[in-house]
Design a protein around this motif. Structure first.
Motif, PDB file in Angstrom:
ATOM      1  N   PRO A 182       0.799  -1.235   0.000  1.00 53.63           N
ATOM      2  CA  PRO A 182       0.000   0.000   0.000  1.00 53.63           C
ATOM      3  C   PRO A 182       0.831   1.285   0.000  1.00 53.63           C
ATOM      4  O   PRO A 182       0.475   2.241  -0.685  1.00 53.63           O
ATOM      5  CB  PRO A 182      -0.834  -0.115   1.286  1.00 53.63           C
ATOM      6  N   GLU A 183       1.942   1.300   0.717  1.00 54.66           N
ATOM      7  CA  GLU A 183       2.745   2.525   0.784  1.00 54.66           C
ATOM      8  C   GLU A 183       3.471   2.849  -0.530  1.00 54.66           C
ATOM      9  O   GLU A 183       3.937   3.966  -0.732  1.00 54.66           O
ATOM     10  CB  GLU A 183       3.751   2.476   1.948  1.00 54.66           C
ATOM     11  N   LEU A 184       3.556   1.878  -1.453  1.00 53.05           N
ATOM     12  CA  LEU A 184       4.207   2.104  -2.748  1.00 53.05           C
ATOM     13  C   LEU A 184       3.224   2.088  -3.918  1.00 53.05           C
ATOM     14  O   LEU A 184       3.604   2.411  -5.044  1.00 53.05           O
ATOM     15  CB  LEU A 184       5.298   1.051  -2.987  1.00 53.05           C
ATOM     16  N   ALA A 185       1.983   1.710  -3.667  1.00 54.63           N
ATOM     17  CA  ALA A 185       0.977   1.642  -4.729  1.00 54.63           C
ATOM     18  C   ALA A 185       0.833   3.004  -5.393  1.00 54.63           C
ATOM     19  O   ALA A 185       0.760   4.033  -4.718  1.00 54.63           O
ATOM     20  CB  ALA A 185      -0.357   1.174  -4.168  1.00 54.63           C
ATOM     21  N   GLY A 186       0.838   2.999  -6.728  1.00 56.59           N
ATOM     22  CA  GLY A 186       0.704   4.229  -7.494  1.00 56.59           C
ATOM     23  C   GLY A 186       2.030   4.839  -7.907  1.00 56.59           C
ATOM     24  O   GLY A 186       2.072   5.680  -8.801  1.00 56.59           O
ATOM     25  N   LEU A 187       3.122   4.428  -7.273  1.00 59.28           N
ATOM     26  CA  LEU A 187       4.441   4.921  -7.655  1.00 59.28           C
ATOM     27  C   LEU A 187       4.976   4.110  -8.823  1.00 59.28           C
ATOM     28  O   LEU A 187       4.538   2.994  -9.081  1.00 59.28           O
ATOM     29  CB  LEU A 187       5.409   4.837  -6.462  1.00 59.28           C
ATOM     30  N   TRP A 188       5.964   4.665  -9.512  1.00 57.90           N
ATOM     31  CA  TRP A 188       6.532   4.041 -10.708  1.00 57.90           C
ATOM     32  C   TRP A 188       7.906   3.471 -10.409  1.00 57.90           C
ATOM     33  O   TRP A 188       8.628   3.980  -9.557  1.00 57.90           O
ATOM     34  CB  TRP A 188       6.613   5.071 -11.827  1.00 57.90           C
ATOM     35  N   GLU A 189       8.259   2.408 -11.139  1.00 58.04           N
ATOM     36  CA  GLU A 189       9.545   1.748 -10.918  1.00 58.04           C
ATOM     37  C   GLU A 189      10.033   1.096 -12.205  1.00 58.04           C
ATOM     38  O   GLU A 189       9.279   0.913 -13.151  1.00 58.04           O
ATOM     39  CB  GLU A 189       9.412   0.669  -9.848  1.00 58.04           C
ATOM     40  N   LEU A 190      11.315   0.729 -12.177  1.00 57.93           N
ATOM     41  CA  LEU A 190      11.838  -0.154 -13.212  1.00 57.93           C
ATOM     42  C   LEU A 190      11.300  -1.540 -12.884  1.00 57.93           C
ATOM     43  O   LEU A 190      11.336  -1.956 -11.722  1.00 57.93           O
ATOM     44  CB  LEU A 190      13.362  -0.175 -13.186  1.00 57.93           C
ATOM     45  N   PRO A 191      10.774  -2.267 -13.858  1.00 58.38           N
ATOM     46  CA  PRO A 191      10.257  -3.613 -13.562  1.00 58.38           C
ATOM     47  C   PRO A 191      11.384  -4.568 -13.185  1.00 58.38           C
ATOM     48  O   PRO A 191      12.538  -4.372 -13.559  1.00 58.38           O
ATOM     49  CB  PRO A 191       9.594  -4.033 -14.879  1.00 58.38           C
ATOM     50  N   GLY A 192      11.049  -5.597 -12.440  1.00 58.82           N
ATOM     51  CA  GLY A 192      12.035  -6.598 -12.034  1.00 58.82           C
ATOM     52  C   GLY A 192      11.543  -7.365 -10.830  1.00 58.82           C
ATOM     53  O   GLY A 192      10.347  -7.425 -10.571  1.00 58.82           O
TER      54      GLY A 192
END
Length: 140
Positions: free
Chosen positions: A35-45
């Motif tokens: 939940p604390e990272l939901a909506g943020l963007w990242e490099l997949p992996g």
């Protein structure tokens, strides 16, 4: 300094992140959890499995998360120590086949150098931005 927990014996110590760049644009994935990272963007992996090389982990994770085949694995930027004692590492990979689909993320987005500076990245990936910008602008 935070205390790092020990990993179980035989558990891999690396988490891999992939920089897929096509036509001057970088592929980013939007997290759905935790939940604390939901909506943020990242490099997949994802996490390497015990005994798995970084390149093998990148191929497996991107097949599972995006439905694509990749090759390569040139390191980008510095290691990011994680609280559980693992280390997060970014790698530049080449898209070999397939069209990325968000199989494990809310959505995918291709960004250029300008957009990368404006997007809300997860904290662990922010340190790689200067390196990624170099790859997007052809400086690296």
């Amino acid at each position: 300094m935070p205390v790092q927990r020990a990993r179980p014996v035989g558990e891999a110590a690396e988490v891999v992140a992939a920089a897929i760049i096509v036509g001057g644009r970088l592929l980013l994935a939007q997290r759905t959890r935790p939940p604390e990272l939901a909506g943020l963007w990242e490099l997949p992996g994802g996490k390497a499995e015990a005994g798995e090389t970084a390149r093998d982990a990148l191929r497996r994770e991107l097949r599972e998360e995006l439905g694509v085949e990749v090759s390569g694995g040139e390191r980008i930027g510095d290691d990011v120590p994680l609280p559980d004692g693992r280390v997060l590492r970014a790698y530049r990979v080449e898209l070999v086949s397939g069209t990325p689909v968000a199989l494990d993320h809310a959505e995918l987005r291709w960004v250029d150098a300008r957009e990368l500076g404006d997007i809300d990245l997860v904290g662990n990936d922010r340190g790689w931005v200067p390196h990624l910008l170099g790859h997007l602008t052809g400086a690296s």
